[in-house]
Write an enzyme that holds these catalytic residues in place. Sequence first.
Site, PDB file in Angstrom:
ATOM      1  N   HIS A   1       0.859  -1.193   0.000  1.00  0.00           N
ATOM      2  CA  HIS A   1       0.000   0.000   0.000  1.00  0.00           C
ATOM      3  C   HIS A   1       0.900   1.249   0.000  1.00  0.00           C
ATOM      4  O   HIS A   1       1.956   1.265   0.629  1.00  0.00           O
ATOM      5  CB  HIS A   1      -0.911  -0.010   1.235  1.00  0.00           C
ATOM      6  CG  HIS A   1      -1.999   1.008   1.154  1.00  0.00           C
ATOM      7  ND1 HIS A   1      -1.776   2.347   1.406  1.00  0.00           N
ATOM      8  CD2 HIS A   1      -3.307   0.900   0.825  1.00  0.00           C
ATOM      9  CE1 HIS A   1      -2.912   3.018   1.231  1.00  0.00           C
ATOM     10  NE2 HIS A   1      -3.857   2.152   0.875  1.00  0.00           N
TER      11      HIS A   1
ATOM     12  N   GLU B   1      -3.856   1.377  -7.484  1.00  0.00           N
ATOM     13  CA  GLU B   1      -4.185   2.494  -6.595  1.00  0.00           C
ATOM     14  C   GLU B   1      -3.297   3.683  -6.936  1.00  0.00           C
ATOM     15  O   GLU B   1      -2.199   3.829  -6.369  1.00  0.00           O
ATOM     16  CB  GLU B   1      -3.939   2.085  -5.136  1.00  0.00           C
ATOM     17  CG  GLU B   1      -4.891   1.040  -4.617  1.00  0.00           C
ATOM     18  CD  GLU B   1      -5.306   1.362  -3.183  1.00  0.00           C
ATOM     19  OE1 GLU B   1      -6.499   1.395  -2.926  1.00  0.00           O
ATOM     20  OE2 GLU B   1      -4.432   1.616  -2.347  1.00  0.00           O
TER      21      GLU B   1
ATOM     22  N   GLY C   1     -11.165   2.671   1.083  1.00  0.00           N
ATOM     23  CA  GLY C   1     -10.696   3.190   2.371  1.00  0.00           C
ATOM     24  C   GLY C   1     -11.823   3.884   3.113  1.00  0.00           C
ATOM     25  O   GLY C   1     -12.671   3.250   3.742  1.00  0.00           O
TER      26      GLY C   1
HETATM   27  P1  PGA Z   1      -9.574   5.962   0.016  1.00  0.00           P
HETATM   28  O1  PGA Z   1      -8.359   4.993   0.338  1.00  0.00           O
HETATM   29  O2  PGA Z   1     -10.694   5.125  -0.512  1.00  0.00           O
HETATM   30  O3  PGA Z   1      -9.899   6.595   1.345  1.00  0.00           O
HETATM   31  O4  PGA Z   1      -9.069   6.974  -0.996  1.00  0.00           O
HETATM   32  C1  PGA Z   1      -8.080   3.914  -0.512  1.00  0.00           C
HETATM   33  C2  PGA Z   1      -6.859   3.201  -0.001  1.00  0.00           C
HETATM   34  O5  PGA Z   1      -5.978   3.824   0.603  1.00  0.00           O
HETATM   35  O6  PGA Z   1      -6.733   1.974  -0.198  1.00  0.00           O
END
Ligand code: PGA
Length: 261
Positions: free
Chosen positions: A102, A172, A240
């Site tokens: 991540h 991501e 998230g």
């Molecule tokens: P977010 O985070 O949906 O709050 O943008 C996604 C993540 O960090 O996996």
Amino acid sequence: MSVPIQNKRPGKQPRTFHIIANWKSNPASLKDLDRLQKAYMGLRVPDGVRLVVCPSPIHQLIEAGKSIYIGAQDVQVAAIGTGSWSAEMLQSCGVSYCIVGHSERRSLGEQDIDVKKKTIQLIEAGIVPIVCIGESFRDDNGKYINIIKHQLQVVSKGMSLAQAGRMIIAYEPVWAIGRGARACTAVECYEVVQVIREEMSRLIPGLSVTDVVVLYGGSVDSMNAVEYLESGLVNGLLIGRASLDFQQIKSILQKVESLQK
Ligand code: PGA
């Protein structure tokens, strides 16, 4: 729960969707944790959806039910113990999936090679790694595509077809994650997701593009979730903030269910 990970060809029915709730270091109080756990346990998970909850390890793990799989947010890279936990420990605690690489871990110094080692350890322990990749920003010359390819090359180097087939890739884009970020559009997502499928299939002999399971994560909410699945042609979502809001996750599951019909 054993870990099913069969892939369905994007665009063909029935599709299997992975919805991954990344709770990060939330919720802050045990009272809120209790509320959130109870709400999740009461969710109706539609057929064809694998709902995976990734709570903080310091919290009592949400009880894996018939329809909820448990994921971890990280695993240790080597036998260095303090403050981390091994793939075997996760496996014995009933964890079926684990996020690795991540961007919030990479920002603390994690390298592609560490992500690779973690991925292999997880596969060997029978846990499905959710390998996060993504560029920090988009340049006008398409260099971000090379970054994506490089991350895939390091993680998959020397991997067998069987190992690669146990892995999930989460695209991501770092610029799309967190409060105040601009969500990636489905078109921007689609472009990179196709690159990921093609590059993985090139790197692993015998792996077909339709066998590569790719998720999208970064500012996903109930308003945009379906676009990534429909136009972005991803196999699921890594969520998230919206995963901490029970109404959001409920609405996302309902919308995903309507896609199955
Ligand atoms: P977010 O985070 O949906 O709050 O943008 C996604 C993540 O960090 O996996």
